[in-house]
Design a protein around this motif. Structure first.
Motif, mmCIF file in Angstrom:
data_model
loop_
_atom_site.group_PDB
_atom_site.id
_atom_site.type_symbol
_atom_site.label_atom_id
_atom_site.label_comp_id
_atom_site.label_asym_id
_atom_site.label_seq_id
_atom_site.Cartn_x
_atom_site.Cartn_y
_atom_site.Cartn_z
ATOM 1 N N HIS A 160 -14.380 -16.140 28.584
ATOM 2 C CA HIS A 160 -14.713 -14.743 27.608
ATOM 3 C C HIS A 160 -13.680 -14.601 26.763
ATOM 4 C CE1 HIS A 160 -17.151 -11.741 26.221
ATOM 5 N NE2 HIS A 160 -16.508 -10.954 26.505
ATOM 6 N N THR A 198 -19.743 -19.157 30.729
ATOM 7 C CA THR A 198 -19.229 -17.968 30.283
ATOM 8 C C THR A 198 -20.306 -17.017 30.650
ATOM 9 O OG1 THR A 198 -19.636 -18.318 28.198
ATOM 10 C CG2 THR A 198 -17.402 -18.673 28.955
ATOM 11 N N SER A 199 -21.479 -17.255 30.237
ATOM 12 C CA SER A 199 -22.516 -16.096 30.060
ATOM 13 C C SER A 199 -23.776 -16.743 29.985
ATOM 14 C CB SER A 199 -22.381 -14.882 29.002
ATOM 15 O OG SER A 199 -23.294 -14.193 29.011
#
Length: 462
Positions: free
Chosen positions: A363, A436-437
C-alpha cells in the motif's frame, strides 16, 4: 419514444411453453410500443431480435419461455434493461477477449480467478459477461461461442454456451502471439465493423507516441524524464553521457522484460537486465567495438526502443528500488476516479519492480511512511502530487486517443519527493491488488463493469 434506462431485472423461466411469450413489470408499459396495435412487441439482446406476445403483471422479474430465450441467446439471471424507441433491449453483453491456458483446471491461466470474480460482480451489476477466444465468434451468423461462469448442478464452473455478439469487448490479450496471430487479426477487423461500442479502451499508441502526446502540454511535461526514440547508438550514448544512468525499454510493454539499465562507470558501461526473475550484469568497455555492436544489434533493429533518463528512485529499507502504480478508472458516469495507490518494491539491485520479474506490492502510503515521509504534511504532498499527475495524464491521453476506461500509470519518486512518470499501461493487471487489498481489487472490477454500462447506454441516470 426516447431511450429510457429501466434498471436491472431478473430473467426467469416460463416452463412448459414453446410459444414466444413474455410477462413484464407493469411499470414498464408506458415506455414500450406494441406492434401494429396487437399484444406483441419487439425484444432485443445484443444483435438478436424477436417479436413476442406480451402481458404485464405486478411482479418485478421478467418471465419468458424457452423459445424466447433461445431466440435471443439470453441467459437466466440478472440483466440490465432499457427501452429504445418503444422496443425492449436486454444487455449489455460484454465479451472478454482472452487466450486459453494449458494448465489443467486453470482455463485462462493467471487471469482465471480474476475473470471468475468479475463474472460474479457482473451478475450483481446486471451485465451479461462472457469470455471468448480468438476465432470463436461466428461473425456472419452473429453468434458468440463462448465460456460463461455459472452454477451447474450446485457448483460454479466454466461452461460452454452461446451468446449474442458483444455490445462491447474487453481485450485481455497482450500482443499477437504467433499461434493465434491470424485469428486475432481477423477478429480485430470484424470487431471494428460489427461490435456496436468497439473495445473498452482505444489504443494509446506505443510509448514514444504517448511521450510525444504528454510533451505537448506544460501541465504534463513537467512529470516526464528526458526520453528519446532510439534511432542510432548515438541516442543512447548522448543520454548516458548526460545522466550517467539510463533505461532502454521496448516501445511496447513486456511486463518488465527486455528492459536494460545502463550505468556509466569510468571507461566502462555496466549493463543490467532481468532474466528468469534474476538480474544479470556484465560490462563492456565504452570505447570498444563490442559496445557499439551491442547498441546496434540490441536496440537499432526491427524492434523499436526508447532510452530514458535514469531516476534516482526512492528505495525501501532493504535497498530495493520502489516505484508507484496508480490505477485510474472511469466510473459509471464517465468520470475519472483513482481506484488504487500501490507501491511496488523490487529485489535488491533489481532493475524493475514488476511483479512478473520478482517485485512485490505494498500500500503506497504505508511504504512512504516507512521510508522517510513520516510527517503528515510531506506524505500528503507526495500523494497529492501523484494524484494530480495521474488525472492530468489520463485526461491528456484520452483527449488524444479517444475513449479510455482505465490506465495503470507508473511513477518514480525521488527522496526529495519529486515525481516522474515512468510509463503507462493501457491494460493494467490486478495481481498487485491481490497482494494489497481484496476490497480495492473488487472495486476495480466493479468500476470496469459500471463503465461498460455507461458506454453501452445501460447506466442509470444520475
Amino acid at each position: 419514444m426516447s431511450d429510457i434506462v429501466l434498471g436491472t431485472c431478473e430473467i426467469t423461466a416460463w416452463r412448459g411453453r414453446d410459444e414466444l411469450i413474455v410477462t413484464l413489470p407493469k411499470k414498464w408499459q408506458a415506455y414500450l410500443r406494441k406492434e401494429q396495435g396487437r399484444e406483441e412487441m419487439v425484444l432485443r439482446a445484443g444483435n438478436r431480435r424477436v417479436t413476442v406476445r406480451v402481458s404485464y403483471q405486478s411482479r418485478q422479474d421478467v418471465q419468458m419461455t424457452v423459445a424466447v430465450r433461445r431466440a435471443l441467446l439470453l441467459p437466466l439471471g440478472a440483466v440490465s434493461v432499457r427501452a429504445v424507441e418503444g422496443e425492449l433491449h436486454f444487455g449489455p453483453f460484454v465479451g472478454v477477449y482472452a487466450l486459453p491456458s494449458d494448465e489443467p483446471g486453470n482455463l485462462f491461466g493467471e487471469m482465471t480467478s480474476l475473470l471468475q470474480d468479475m463474472t460474479k460482480i457482473a451478475a450483481l451489476e446486471g451485465v451479461a459477461l462472457y469470455v471468448f477466444l480468438p476465432g470463436e465468434i461466428d461473425w456472419k451468423a452473429g453468434v458468440a461461442r463462448c465460456y460463461a461462469y455459472k452454477d451447474k448442478e450446485g457448483k460454479q464452473s466454466w461452461v460452454r454456451t452461446k451468446r449474442p455478439l458483444p455490445d462491447l469487448i474487453l481485450p485481455k490479450i497482450m500482443g499477437k502471439p504467433l499461434r493465434w496471430r491470424e485469428r486475432i487479426r481477423f477478429d480485430l477487423g470484424q470487431i471494428g465493423q460489427r461490435v456496436p461500442c468497439g473495445t473498452f479502451s482505444m489504443a494509446t499508441g506505443h510509448k514514444w507516441e504517448v511521450h510525444r502526446t504528454l510533451m505537448q502540454q506544460d501541465a504534463t511535461r513537467r512529470f516526464l524524464p528526458e526520453t528519446r526514440l532510439v534511432r542510432s547508438p548515438e541516442d543512447v550514448e548522448e543520454l548516458l553521457a548526460r545522466h550517467r544512468i539510463v533505461y532502454v525499454k521496448p516501445c511496447y510493454g513486456t511486463q518488465g522484460y527486455s528492459i536494460y539499465r545502463l550505468s556509466l562507470k569510468a571507461q566502462h558501461v555496466r549493463i543490467q537486465y532481468t532474466k528468469h526473475k534474476r538480474t544479470l550484469t556484465h560490462q563492456l568497455k565504452r570505447s570498444g567495438e563490442k559496445w557499439r555492436s551491442f547498441l546496434r544489434k540490441r536496440f537499432c533493429g526491427r524492434r523499436s526502443f526508447l532510452v530514458q533518463q535514469g531516476i534516482e528512485l526512492l528505495t525501501d529499507r532493504g535497498g530495493g528500488p520502489v516505484d508507484f502504480r496508480w490505477l485510474i478508472q472511469k466510473d459509471g458516469q464517465n468520470r475519472w476516479e483513482i481506484t488504487a495507490r500501490v507501491a511496488r518494491v523490487g529485489n535488491f539491485d533489481a532493475i524493475t519492480t514488476n511483479l512478473h520479474t520478482g517485485g512485490r506490492a505494498v500500500h503506497a502510503p504505508d511504504l512512504l511512511r516507512q521510508n522517510g515521509f513520516d510527517e503528515e504534511k510531506s506524505l500528503r504532498q507526495v500523494l497529492d502530487k501523484l494524484d494530480e499527475a495521474s488525472l492530468l495524464i489520463a485526461r491528456q491521453i484520452e483527449e488524444k486517443a479517444g475513449r479510455i476506461g482505465e490506465l495503470g500509470i507508473d511513477f518514480g519518486v525521488t527522496k526529495r519527493g519529486d515525481v516522474y512518470m515512468i510509463e503507462i499501461n493501457p491494460r493494467p493487471g490486478r495481481q498487485m491488488l491481490k497482494q494489497t487489498s481484496s476490497e480495492v481489487r473488487a472495486l476495480s472490477l466493479q468500476r470496469n463493469l459500471e463503465y461498460a454500462k455507461y458506454t453501452t447506454g445501460f447506466a442509470p441516470p444520475t
